[in-house]
Write an enzyme that holds these catalytic residues in place. Structure first.
Site, short mmCIF file in Angstrom:
data_model
loop_
_atom_site.label_atom_id
_atom_site.label_comp_id
_atom_site.label_asym_id
_atom_site.label_seq_id
_atom_site.Cartn_x
_atom_site.Cartn_y
_atom_site.Cartn_z
N GLU A 86 57.64 -0.63 34.30
CA GLU A 86 57.27 -1.18 33.00
C GLU A 86 58.42 -1.97 32.41
O GLU A 86 59.58 -1.52 32.43
CB GLU A 86 56.86 -0.07 32.04
CG GLU A 86 55.55 0.60 32.40
CD GLU A 86 54.99 1.41 31.25
OE1 GLU A 86 54.85 0.85 30.15
OE2 GLU A 86 54.72 2.61 31.45
N ASN A 137 55.14 -6.54 33.43
CA ASN A 137 55.03 -5.22 34.02
C ASN A 137 54.66 -5.40 35.50
O ASN A 137 53.79 -6.22 35.82
CB ASN A 137 53.94 -4.41 33.31
CG ASN A 137 54.26 -4.19 31.85
OD1 ASN A 137 55.11 -3.38 31.49
ND2 ASN A 137 53.57 -4.92 30.97
N HIS A 179 50.89 -8.39 33.16
CA HIS A 179 51.04 -7.56 34.36
C HIS A 179 50.95 -8.42 35.60
O HIS A 179 50.25 -9.43 35.62
CB HIS A 179 49.93 -6.50 34.43
CG HIS A 179 49.94 -5.52 33.31
ND1 HIS A 179 50.58 -4.31 33.39
CD2 HIS A 179 49.40 -5.59 32.07
CE1 HIS A 179 50.43 -3.66 32.23
NE2 HIS A 179 49.71 -4.41 31.43
N ASN A 182 53.65 9.64 31.05
CA ASN A 182 54.16 8.48 30.30
C ASN A 182 54.33 8.98 28.86
O ASN A 182 53.35 9.21 28.17
CB ASN A 182 53.14 7.36 30.39
CG ASN A 182 53.58 6.05 29.75
OD1 ASN A 182 52.75 5.18 29.54
ND2 ASN A 182 54.86 5.89 29.43
N CYS A 228 51.15 4.22 33.82
CA CYS A 228 51.06 3.07 32.91
C CYS A 228 49.57 2.80 32.67
O CYS A 228 48.86 2.41 33.60
CB CYS A 228 51.74 1.84 33.50
SG CYS A 228 51.62 0.36 32.47
N GLY A 229 49.11 3.03 31.45
CA GLY A 229 47.69 2.89 31.15
C GLY A 229 47.18 1.47 31.30
O GLY A 229 46.18 1.23 31.98
N CYS A 245 49.73 -0.58 24.62
CA CYS A 245 50.07 0.55 25.49
C CYS A 245 48.85 1.45 25.59
O CYS A 245 48.46 2.10 24.61
CB CYS A 245 51.26 1.32 24.95
SG CYS A 245 51.74 2.72 26.00
N GLY A 246 48.24 1.50 26.75
CA GLY A 246 47.00 2.25 26.92
C GLY A 246 47.17 3.75 26.80
O GLY A 246 46.39 4.43 26.13
N GLY A 288 48.67 -0.80 32.89
CA GLY A 288 48.90 -1.15 34.29
C GLY A 288 47.76 -0.69 35.17
O GLY A 288 47.35 -1.40 36.10
#
Length: 266
Positions: free
Chosen positions: A197, A180, A149, A13, A206-207, A73-74, A209
């Site tokens: 995403e 997401n 999410h 990512n 996806c963190g 955003c992780g 996610g």
């Protein structure tokens, strides 16, 4: 004007990270979209702008590939910790904490929210079992971990045409801020998932996610904490107990840095 940037990724990512503490930057959706363009710009899933903060060590703003700004955003958070050494990061979703753990970075994502108005959804419904279906995808679990999410537990995530379902669900009127979309399966070695995403499309990881999928699996007693979440780009370890923040641990890789001629983007 030359803009100095760093290219980093968390499990594939990928991000263009600009440190606004060191240079004057006026970021716009148009500029973020141009930089993120993989053919005419640097190319990335998200553009990250680091800034000063009076609440944390640094601040972080996030623009998706399509130029839309998002709250969390992780994977990018881990990259910012790795790049700057920051222990706290102010994001639009709140202040998060981070630390290095050997070759990996751990960050704490906000406590999950499950109310329909917190996701948000357009009207009241059971977020743990959405009464909505998109052909074969149904019984979604919706959660907000700094961004919205929806997680669908399926037999085999690899067989779900997420490139078809993803944009349909992301832009469904039920999700006024878009959403997401993830398909996941719980197996002996953890959760296996794929992600669509919002504003970026299919991504290798996806963190947030992964956090959402872990929370959904733990809340529905499909898994216990900590749990490994396997994605096409790699694996994250997610820890969560009800009433607490979500902790995410994984790699953050610096690829290169450079200077971008902004005039060339016009």
């Amino acid at each position: 004007m030359a803009l100095h940037f760093h290219k980093m990724h968390g499990l594939g990512n990928d991000f263009v990270i600009v440190d606004g503490r060191e240079q004057s930057v006026t970021m716009t959706p148009e500029l973020a979209r141009a930089i993120a363009d993989r053919h005419r710009g640097v190319g990335c899933d998200q553009l990250i702008l680091i800034g000063k903060s009076d609440k944390a060590d640094v601040s972080m703003r996030i623009w998706n590939h399509d130029g839309g700004e998002v709250q969390s955003c992780g994977n990018a958070s881990r990259c910012v910790v790795a790049l700057t050494g920051a222990k706290t990061i102010e994001t639009p979703a709140g202040v998060i904490e981070g630390s290095s753990a050997g070759s990996e970075v751990e960050v704490g994502i906000r406590e999950p929210r499950f109310g329909w108005e917190d996701i948000p959804l357009s009207y009241a419904m059971d977020t743990s079992d959405l009464p909505l279906a998109w052909d074969g995808l149904k019984h979604g679990f919706a959660v907000n971990v700094g961004n919205p999410h929806v997680v669908f537990f399926v037999e085999d995530p690899a067989k779900v045409p997420l490139d078809v379902y993803g944009p349909r669900i992301e832009n469904d009127p039920a999700f006024p801020e878009r959403v997401n979309v993830h398909v996941a399966a719980v197996r002996e070695d953890g959760i296996h998932m794929r992600s669509w995403e919002r504003g970026a499309g299919l991504t290798l990881a996806c963190g947030t996610g992964a956090c959402a999928a872990a929370v959904a699996a733990i809340a529905t007693k499909r898994a216990t904490s900590p749990v490994a979440v396997h994605m096409p780009g790699g694996t994250l370890t997610i820890s969560w107990k009800p009433g607490e923040t979500v902790k995410m641990r994984g790699s953050a890789t610096h690829v290169f840095e450079g200077d971008l001629d902004l005039e060339a983007l016009k």
